[in-house]
Design a protein around this motif. Structure first.
Motif, short mmCIF file in Angstrom:
data_model
loop_
_atom_site.label_atom_id
_atom_site.label_comp_id
_atom_site.label_asym_id
_atom_site.label_seq_id
_atom_site.Cartn_x
_atom_site.Cartn_y
_atom_site.Cartn_z
N ALA A 152 0.56 17.00 -6.92
CA ALA A 152 1.80 17.41 -7.57
C ALA A 152 2.77 16.25 -7.72
CB ALA A 152 2.45 18.55 -6.78
N ASP A 153 2.90 15.44 -6.67
CA ASP A 153 3.80 14.29 -6.75
C ASP A 153 3.27 13.25 -7.73
OD1 ASP A 153 5.57 15.41 -4.96
OD2 ASP A 153 4.73 14.38 -3.22
N GLN A 154 1.96 13.09 -7.74
CA GLN A 154 1.34 12.14 -8.67
C GLN A 154 1.62 12.56 -10.11
OE1 GLN A 154 -2.27 9.83 -7.44
NE2 GLN A 154 -3.21 11.29 -8.83
N ASP A 155 1.58 13.87 -10.37
CA ASP A 155 1.87 14.37 -11.71
C ASP A 155 3.31 14.08 -12.09
OD1 ASP A 155 -0.69 15.31 -12.00
OD2 ASP A 155 -0.20 17.40 -11.51
N PRO A 197 0.82 -1.21 0.00
CA PRO A 197 0.00 0.00 0.00
C PRO A 197 0.86 1.26 0.00
CG PRO A 197 0.12 -0.90 2.20
CD PRO A 197 0.81 -1.89 1.30
N LEU A 198 0.24 2.35 -0.40
CA LEU A 198 0.92 3.64 -0.30
C LEU A 198 1.24 3.96 1.15
CD1 LEU A 198 1.84 6.25 -1.78
CD2 LEU A 198 -0.47 7.14 -1.41
N ALA A 199 0.44 3.40 2.06
CA ALA A 199 0.61 3.67 3.49
C ALA A 199 1.93 3.17 4.05
CB ALA A 199 -0.56 3.05 4.27
N VAL A 200 2.70 2.41 3.28
CA VAL A 200 4.00 1.94 3.76
C VAL A 200 4.92 3.14 4.06
CG1 VAL A 200 5.15 1.74 1.51
CG2 VAL A 200 5.79 0.19 3.36
N PHE A 201 4.59 4.30 3.46
CA PHE A 201 5.40 5.50 3.69
C PHE A 201 4.92 6.32 4.89
CE2 PHE A 201 5.82 4.66 -0.89
CZ PHE A 201 7.20 4.63 -1.01
N ALA A 202 3.79 5.94 5.48
CA ALA A 202 3.19 6.72 6.57
C ALA A 202 4.12 6.96 7.75
CB ALA A 202 1.89 6.06 7.03
N PRO A 203 4.97 5.98 8.15
CA PRO A 203 5.86 6.23 9.30
C PRO A 203 6.97 7.25 9.02
CG PRO A 203 5.54 3.87 8.93
CD PRO A 203 5.04 4.58 7.71
N TYR A 204 7.04 7.75 7.79
CA TYR A 204 8.14 8.64 7.42
C TYR A 204 7.59 9.96 6.87
CZ TYR A 204 10.17 4.04 7.76
OH TYR A 204 10.51 2.80 8.21
N PRO A 205 7.09 10.82 7.74
CA PRO A 205 6.45 12.06 7.29
C PRO A 205 7.39 13.01 6.56
CG PRO A 205 6.76 12.06 9.69
CD PRO A 205 7.06 10.68 9.22
N ALA A 206 8.70 12.83 6.72
CA ALA A 206 9.65 13.69 6.02
C ALA A 206 9.78 13.30 4.54
CB ALA A 206 11.01 13.65 6.69
N LEU A 207 9.24 12.14 4.18
CA LEU A 207 9.30 11.68 2.79
C LEU A 207 7.99 11.94 2.07
CD1 LEU A 207 11.06 8.19 3.15
CD2 LEU A 207 12.11 10.41 2.68
N ARG A 208 8.08 12.09 0.77
CA ARG A 208 6.90 12.13 -0.10
C ARG A 208 6.83 10.76 -0.77
NH1 ARG A 208 9.82 16.17 -3.39
NH2 ARG A 208 8.13 16.03 -4.94
N GLY A 209 5.78 10.02 -0.49
CA GLY A 209 5.70 8.65 -0.97
C GLY A 209 4.87 8.51 -2.23
N GLY A 210 5.16 7.47 -2.98
CA GLY A 210 4.40 7.20 -4.19
C GLY A 210 4.62 5.79 -4.69
N GLU A 245 0.54 6.16 -8.25
CA GLU A 245 -0.17 6.68 -7.09
C GLU A 245 0.82 7.52 -6.29
OE1 GLU A 245 -2.90 5.03 -3.34
OE2 GLU A 245 -1.56 3.66 -4.42
N ALA A 246 0.33 8.57 -5.63
CA ALA A 246 1.20 9.38 -4.78
C ALA A 246 0.35 10.11 -3.75
CB ALA A 246 2.01 10.38 -5.60
#
Length: 263
Positions: free
Chosen positions: A145-148, A103-116, A140-141
């Motif tokens: 803006a990141d999705q674009d 899931p995209l949520a794998v990036f949730a523990p890292y708020p300093a990152l922009r996940g996609g 997905e992002a």
């Protein structure tokens, strides 16, 4: 094919099958693959050697990753959380994984990152050429803006780019396992059985081609053939007898027969 007006600086993390195909494809699309990271330097060197200008990095380099416009995780699904936990990405880095099931949520523990997510819906094997133009890429992002930006990179590779949210992407991944991985396993069983009979696998090739072409032309369930759908009990019993020496394959035969008859 869409080409970006100016290529992106991309860092690949991973040196497996996806990275081996994706790295050169990104370079051909006009991007700069600055570095290839792997836990073993030899693996990073092997992929970097296929991408002009790319530098291999490994081990402790994960703690000081160079700046890039996009970081692409091409590691196995199970390794993504560990790499995210260990890697020292620059603050605000845009990091995407290439997994269908994560899931995209794998990036949730890292708020300093922009996940996609940049998920190419294809099977990758050494020595096989990939026609990237027709490979569906699911994007997905976390922000529009990141999705674009991720979609821009995807469109530089393929004409088939879709914005796909996590639940739909995960459903596609399950479907892909049935359509690709399970199908290949069944072909492997067929290959082994004709070899046991002292016959060449090429005898099955026209049948395999027609089966796939038919399934692509019409809903597959509507063109099902064979003894299971005909309720041909005598033939089914003969097949089960022939498979007594392969109890696992016999079990698969029975389960697929039951599934066909129930569908």
């Amino acid at each position: 094919m869409y080409h970006p007006s100016s290529g992106r600086r991309i860092l690949l993390l991973g040196a497996g099958r996806v990275a081996q195909h994706l790295g050169p494809a990104l370079w051909r699309a006009g991007h700069t693959v600055t570095h290839v990271w792997s836990r073993t330097l030899a693996s990073a060197q092997a992929v970097a050697a296929q991408v002009p200008g790319a530098l291999p990095i490994s081990s402790l380099d994960l703690q000081s990753l160079p700046a890039a416009d996009l970081y692409i995780l091409c590691v196995p699904d199970g390794a993504v959380p560990a790499v995210l936990a260990e890697a020292a990405f620059p603050a605000g880095a845009l990091v995407v994984h290439t997994a269908g099931a994560l899931p995209l949520a794998v990036f949730a523990p890292y708020p300093a990152l922009r996940g996609g997510v940049l998920y190419p819906l294809q099977t990758f094997s050494p020595g096989r050429l990939i026609e990237w133009l027709s490979v569906p890429i699911c994007v997905e992002a976390g922000t529009a803006a990141d999705q674009d930006l991720v979609a821009e990179v995807a469109r530089s590779l393929s004409q088939v780019v879709e914005i796909v949210a996590t639940p739909q992407r995960q459903a596609i991944h399950v479907a892909a396992v049935f359509a690709c991985n399970f199908t290949n396993h069944l072909l492997g069983i067929g290959h082994a059985l004709v070899q046991e009979a002292g016959l060449p696998f090429t005898l099955l090739e026209p049948l395999i081609r027609e089966t796939v072409q038919k399934a692509l032309a019409q809903p597959p369930f509507t063109v099902q053939t064979g003894p299971a759908v005909r309720q041909d009990t005598a033939t089914l019993d003969r097949h089960r007898e022939l498979l007594l020496g392969h109890p696992q394959w016999r079990q698969i035969y029975n389960e697929l027969t039951a599934s066909i008859q129930a569908t």
